[in-house]
Design an enzyme around this catalytic site. Structure first.
Site, mmCIF file in Angstrom:
data_model
loop_
_atom_site.group_PDB
_atom_site.id
_atom_site.type_symbol
_atom_site.label_atom_id
_atom_site.label_comp_id
_atom_site.label_asym_id
_atom_site.label_seq_id
_atom_site.Cartn_x
_atom_site.Cartn_y
_atom_site.Cartn_z
ATOM 1 N N HIS A 158 19.026 3.026 -3.401
ATOM 2 C CA HIS A 158 17.834 3.885 -3.311
ATOM 3 C C HIS A 158 16.664 3.355 -4.120
ATOM 4 O O HIS A 158 15.522 3.424 -3.684
ATOM 5 C CB HIS A 158 18.239 5.277 -3.802
ATOM 6 C CG HIS A 158 17.143 6.291 -3.792
ATOM 7 N ND1 HIS A 158 16.533 6.711 -2.630
ATOM 8 C CD2 HIS A 158 16.559 6.990 -4.808
ATOM 9 C CE1 HIS A 158 15.612 7.621 -2.920
ATOM 10 N NE2 HIS A 158 15.597 7.794 -4.230
ATOM 11 N N ARG A 182 17.130 5.730 -13.619
ATOM 12 C CA ARG A 182 15.877 6.492 -13.495
ATOM 13 C C ARG A 182 16.144 7.986 -13.347
ATOM 14 O O ARG A 182 16.996 8.411 -12.566
ATOM 15 C CB ARG A 182 15.098 6.004 -12.275
ATOM 16 C CG ARG A 182 13.839 6.802 -11.981
ATOM 17 C CD ARG A 182 13.153 6.294 -10.737
ATOM 18 N NE ARG A 182 13.968 6.500 -9.568
ATOM 19 C CZ ARG A 182 13.726 7.415 -8.631
ATOM 20 N NH1 ARG A 182 12.680 8.220 -8.739
ATOM 21 N NH2 ARG A 182 14.512 7.525 -7.584
ATOM 22 N N ARG A 211 21.961 10.949 -11.762
ATOM 23 C CA ARG A 211 22.327 10.359 -10.476
ATOM 24 C C ARG A 211 23.445 9.328 -10.554
ATOM 25 O O ARG A 211 24.281 9.227 -9.653
ATOM 26 C CB ARG A 211 21.087 9.655 -9.939
ATOM 27 C CG ARG A 211 20.806 10.018 -8.542
ATOM 28 C CD ARG A 211 19.475 9.498 -8.141
ATOM 29 N NE ARG A 211 18.614 10.611 -7.837
ATOM 30 C CZ ARG A 211 17.374 10.485 -7.429
ATOM 31 N NH1 ARG A 211 16.832 9.290 -7.317
ATOM 32 N NH2 ARG A 211 16.661 11.542 -7.136
ATOM 33 N N SER A 260 0.816 -1.209 0.000
ATOM 34 C CA SER A 260 0.000 0.000 0.000
ATOM 35 C C SER A 260 0.850 1.260 0.000
ATOM 36 O O SER A 260 0.707 2.129 0.854
ATOM 37 C CB SER A 260 -1.007 -0.005 1.143
ATOM 38 O OG SER A 260 -0.415 -0.429 2.318
ATOM 39 N N HIS A 268 21.503 6.605 -4.450
ATOM 40 C CA HIS A 268 21.260 8.046 -4.308
ATOM 41 C C HIS A 268 22.543 8.675 -3.785
ATOM 42 O O HIS A 268 23.133 8.182 -2.827
ATOM 43 C CB HIS A 268 20.099 8.287 -3.339
ATOM 44 C CG HIS A 268 19.565 9.685 -3.398
ATOM 45 N ND1 HIS A 268 20.287 10.766 -2.941
ATOM 46 C CD2 HIS A 268 18.398 10.184 -3.879
ATOM 47 C CE1 HIS A 268 19.573 11.864 -3.138
ATOM 48 N NE2 HIS A 268 18.417 11.538 -3.708
ATOM 49 N N LEU A 272 7.338 8.238 -8.569
ATOM 50 C CA LEU A 272 5.974 8.429 -8.056
ATOM 51 C C LEU A 272 5.021 8.544 -9.241
ATOM 52 O O LEU A 272 3.911 8.000 -9.231
ATOM 53 C CB LEU A 272 5.905 9.680 -7.178
ATOM 54 C CG LEU A 272 6.566 9.534 -5.793
ATOM 55 C CD1 LEU A 272 6.629 10.890 -5.085
ATOM 56 C CD2 LEU A 272 5.832 8.518 -4.912
HETATM 57 P P1 FAD Z 1 6.176 1.468 -1.805
HETATM 58 O O1 FAD Z 1 5.741 2.853 -1.607
HETATM 59 O O2 FAD Z 1 7.524 1.111 -1.356
HETATM 60 O O3 FAD Z 1 5.143 0.525 -1.065
HETATM 61 C C1 FAD Z 1 5.368 -0.864 -1.004
HETATM 62 C C2 FAD Z 1 4.366 -1.460 -0.058
HETATM 63 O O4 FAD Z 1 4.429 -2.869 -0.141
HETATM 64 C C3 FAD Z 1 4.600 -1.117 1.406
HETATM 65 O O5 FAD Z 1 3.344 -0.780 1.927
HETATM 66 C C4 FAD Z 1 5.113 -2.419 2.009
HETATM 67 O O6 FAD Z 1 4.780 -2.570 3.362
HETATM 68 C C5 FAD Z 1 4.366 -3.413 1.164
HETATM 69 N N1 FAD Z 1 4.963 -4.744 1.101
HETATM 70 C C6 FAD Z 1 6.193 -5.114 0.671
HETATM 71 N N2 FAD Z 1 6.337 -6.452 0.763
HETATM 72 C C7 FAD Z 1 5.164 -6.938 1.242
HETATM 73 C C8 FAD Z 1 4.697 -8.226 1.577
HETATM 74 N N3 FAD Z 1 5.437 -9.320 1.438
HETATM 75 N N4 FAD Z 1 3.443 -8.363 2.070
HETATM 76 C C9 FAD Z 1 2.667 -7.280 2.264
HETATM 77 N N5 FAD Z 1 3.056 -6.015 1.972
HETATM 78 C C10 FAD Z 1 4.287 -5.859 1.463
HETATM 79 N N6 FAD Z 1 10.446 8.960 -6.051
HETATM 80 C C11 FAD Z 1 9.983 10.075 -6.637
HETATM 81 O O7 FAD Z 1 9.411 10.011 -7.725
HETATM 82 N N7 FAD Z 1 10.138 11.278 -6.017
HETATM 83 C C12 FAD Z 1 10.743 11.415 -4.809
HETATM 84 O O8 FAD Z 1 10.843 12.508 -4.281
HETATM 85 C C13 FAD Z 1 11.251 10.250 -4.180
HETATM 86 N N8 FAD Z 1 11.867 10.320 -2.975
HETATM 87 C C14 FAD Z 1 12.229 9.166 -2.346
HETATM 88 C C15 FAD Z 1 12.761 9.232 -1.066
HETATM 89 C C16 FAD Z 1 13.047 8.080 -0.372
HETATM 90 C C17 FAD Z 1 13.622 8.165 1.017
HETATM 91 C C18 FAD Z 1 12.853 6.822 -0.995
HETATM 92 C C19 FAD Z 1 13.181 5.556 -0.272
HETATM 93 C C20 FAD Z 1 12.343 6.745 -2.282
HETATM 94 C C21 FAD Z 1 12.028 7.912 -2.967
HETATM 95 N N9 FAD Z 1 11.495 7.872 -4.252
HETATM 96 C C22 FAD Z 1 11.056 9.016 -4.837
HETATM 97 C C23 FAD Z 1 11.159 6.591 -4.876
HETATM 98 C C24 FAD Z 1 9.655 6.347 -4.687
HETATM 99 O O9 FAD Z 1 9.272 6.833 -3.431
HETATM 100 C C25 FAD Z 1 9.306 4.884 -4.775
HETATM 101 O O10 FAD Z 1 9.844 4.329 -5.938
HETATM 102 C C26 FAD Z 1 7.792 4.707 -4.839
HETATM 103 O O11 FAD Z 1 7.175 5.400 -3.772
HETATM 104 C C27 FAD Z 1 7.443 3.235 -4.778
HETATM 105 O O12 FAD Z 1 6.055 3.131 -4.577
HETATM 106 P P2 FAD Z 1 5.386 1.714 -4.586
HETATM 107 O O13 FAD Z 1 3.937 1.953 -4.391
HETATM 108 O O14 FAD Z 1 5.832 0.955 -5.762
HETATM 109 O O15 FAD Z 1 6.027 0.984 -3.312
HETATM 110 C C1 SIN Z 2 15.089 13.009 -3.706
HETATM 111 O O1 SIN Z 2 14.308 13.780 -3.175
HETATM 112 O O2 SIN Z 2 16.295 13.239 -3.846
HETATM 113 C C2 SIN Z 2 14.584 11.705 -4.200
HETATM 114 C C3 SIN Z 2 13.968 11.884 -5.512
HETATM 115 C C4 SIN Z 2 13.841 10.573 -6.236
HETATM 116 O O3 SIN Z 2 14.342 9.545 -5.794
HETATM 117 O O4 SIN Z 2 13.222 10.585 -7.303
#
Ligand code: FAD
Ligand code: SIN
Length: 545
Positions: free
Chosen positions: A363, A398, A302, A37, A256, A404
């Site tokens: 990252h 990327r 990056r 989620s 990162h 996002l």
């Molecule tokens: P996630 O948001 O990681 O969610 C995964 C979910 O799966 C979690 O809820 C987890 O609990 C659940 N899960 C995992 N395994 C299981 C399991 N076995 N059973 C049940 N649940 C499970 N990207 C940008 O575009 N802009 C940004 O500014 C940016 N900043 C970032 C900053 C940080 C610190 C990080 C770590 C990443 C950042 N990124 C950014 C990358 C981006 O946030 C992620 O790639 C993106 O949010 C991934 O979303 P998602 O929905 O795929 O997974």
């Molecule tokens: C950041 O804010 O530097 C993260 C941005 C990203 O991973 O896309």
């Protein structure tokens, strides 16, 4: 061996299974099972809940996802001074020839709609002079990153959660960890029937679903130093692999450049947007060295910045480099980076007074389960969206803040695609069989295996690789995987054990992918093949191949 591999049930096994007891709390059913989620899972859940019952499984709390921790923002074409073509070209350039251009175009075309939708759902992006304040990050030729101060992910997560939390069609299972997909062979082809899920009481639920969507995020925990939350153990990719799906481009792990180097804040990210707004990278002597590597300096893509920092650290024999934000106006920092500043102050670091020690850290995974832009996998009834999937959008690297965007666009397309599918005939899934399992006597093996995998990956499969390092990594990972397999089949399940099994598999798949790429491109750099090859190809690995 007492516990059969439930992910690969045969026809015979299925025909022996009785219909589920409707009263059994361990056998659940829904139209759409969504695992994870973050942004991808939440948007898919809110879309699909308009049409059927959804079970949304999350192994932690909502706040533990990468989405919730995202800082910099979401990239999109919302300014008159920008264009879709410019965003496309920047994405293709960052991806170093490996992006799938059709996916890039489809995703970026949808970016302004997605940002409008987030605004309609209540995301209050920062504004300046009556329009969105757009920040700049590495590899972008224009300002095009919409943000909510330096906590964009939390704001987007809250907006999406406001659609999911009250929805009568959505059952949320928090602190529930998916173990494996349930699959069978129907009419000669494999189909996903749902998943087994470990609840917080140590019981295994079987969840039958018409369609299953993996939205489990990334794999940063495979490395010792990562910006990722604990949940990022590659569970979705590992489950899909065990169920027969191909994986793509897993060698491209994005490091990162600026994670805090501090004993108490090891996975804290310092947003690239700080560099976009004027902060510099310097060494201990205060020298800006990035222009020696790329004319864009701090705002190069990056992979280039992280590799340059790694190279300088090794050359100078030091543990970190520094982010110097002292030339930035205090009002700019207060307005746009209040959370980063206050977290640093809690650790005794004043960004206005001193350069902040930083190191590159794992990252983002550009690779993942091979899918199309709708999240379709090789396995009927199974979709994968967000960071866990690999559509070819990011190629070999990327572009900042494109993920996002990818999560939301894929979730949207995936929901539309899922709704087009014919409703499969009901099929009963068997309950989990834990006979023959013996209690654990000690947990030291689990801890040791975690440490070994993460150290091996950090030392041998990090920013710079070589044939010899990859060979050594593979040998060690094989031994660890054997140990984990023998432990896994004999002892009770725990989240820790499930994650360990998954990071071991992910580490092995990353190494296999890296071994297949005989060139340096984007995030994959090998000292044995320092040049880019004329042949441009994805690395695709299929189970059993
Ligand atoms: P996630 O948001 O990681 O969610 C995964 C979910 O799966 C979690 O809820 C987890 O609990 C659940 N899960 C995992 N395994 C299981 C399991 N076995 N059973 C049940 N649940 C499970 N990207 C940008 O575009 N802009 C940004 O500014 C940016 N900043 C970032 C900053 C940080 C610190 C990080 C770590 C990443 C950042 N990124 C950014 C990358 C981006 O946030 C992620 O790639 C993106 O949010 C991934 O979303 P998602 O929905 O795929 O997974
Ligand atoms: C950041 O804010 O530097 C993260 C941005 C990203 O991973 O896309």
């Amino acid at each position: 061996m007492s516990r059969p591999d439930k992910a690969l049930l045969s026809d015979t096994q299925l025909s022996q299974v009785d219909a589920p007891d409707p009263l059994s709390k361990r056998q659940l059913q829904c139209d759409y099972l969504i695992i994870g989620s973050g942004a991808a899972g939440l948007l898919a859940a809110s879309r699909l809940a308009q049409h059927g019952s959804v079970i949304l499984v999350n192994k932690g709390r909502f706040q533990d996802s990468s989405t919730w921790n995202a800082q910099g923002g979401i990239a999109g074409v919302v300014s008159d001074k920008d264009s879709i073509e410019s965003h496309v070209q920047d994405t293709l350039a960052a991806g170093v020839g490996l992006c799938h251009e059709d996916v890039v175009r489809t995703t970026i075309k949808h970016s302004s709609d997605m940002i409008d939708e987030l605004i309609a759902l209540g995301t209050r992006f920062d504004e300046a002079d009556g329009s969105l304040h757009l920040t700049k990050e590495g590899g972008h030729s224009s300002r095009r990153v919409a943000h909510v101060q330096d906590a964009t992910g939390r704001a987007i997560g809250e907006a999406l959660l406001s659609q999911v939390a009250p929805h009568a069609n959505i059952t949320r299972l928090e602190q529930h960890t998916a173990i494996d997909l349930i699959t069978t062979k129907l009419d000669q082809h494999n189909r996903c029937l749902g998943a087994y899920v470990l609840n917080p009481h140590g019981e295994v639920l079987s969840i039958a679903a018409r369609q299953t969507i993996l939205a489990t995020g990334g794999i940063g925990k495979v490395y010792l130093y990562t910006s990722n939350p604990h949940a990022a153990t590659g569970d979705g990719i590992a489950m899909a692999w065990r169920a027969g799906c191909s994986v793509m481009n897993l060698e491209f792990i994005q490091f990162h450049p600026t994670c805090l180097f501090h004993r108490q804040g090891s996975n804290m990210l310092i947003s690239e947007a700080m560099r976009g707004e004027g902060a510099h990278i310097v060494d201990a002597q205060g020298r800006r060295f990035l222009f020696d590597y790329d004319q864009r300096g701090e705002l190069a893509a990056r992979d280039i910045v992280a590799r340059a920092i790694d190279h300088e650290m090794k050359k100078q024999g030091v543990d970190c480099m520094y982010l110097d934000a002292r030339s930035m106006a205090k009002t700019l920092i207060d307005d746009h980076f209040p959370n980063i500043c206050s977290r640093l102050l809690d650790l005794g670091l004043d960004i206005m007074q001193q350069p902040i020690p930083v190191v590159p850290a794992a990252h983002y995974s550009c690779g993942g389960i091979q899918t199309d832009v709708h999240g379709k996998t090789d396995l009927e009834g199974l979709y994968a969206i967000g960071e866990t999937a690999c559509t070819g959008l990011h190629g070999a690297n990327r572009l900042a803040s494109n993920s996002l965007l990818e999560c939301l666009v894929m979730a949207d397309y995936c929901a539309t695609e899922v709704l087009k599918q014919p409703i499969p005939a009901p099929c009963h899934v068997p309950a989990w069989d834990d006979s023959g399992i013996v209690p654990e006597t000690e947990r030291i093996q689990i801890k040791q295996n975690w440490d070994e995998i993460r150290a091996t990956m950090s030392h041998y499969v990090g920013i710079v690789r070589s044939d010899e390092r990859l060979r050594r990594a593979r040998r060690r990972l094989r031994i660890v995987q054997e140990e984990i397999a023998s432990y896994y089949w004999k002892h009770p399940l725990s989240q820790d054990l499930l994650e360990l099994r998954n990071i071991a598999l992910m580490a092995d798949l990353i190494v296999q992918s890296a071994q297949q790429r005989k060139e340096s491109r984007g995030l994959h750099y090998s000292t044995d093949y320092p040049q880019r090859s004329a042949k441009v190809a994805d690395t695709i690995i299929r189970p059993g191949s």
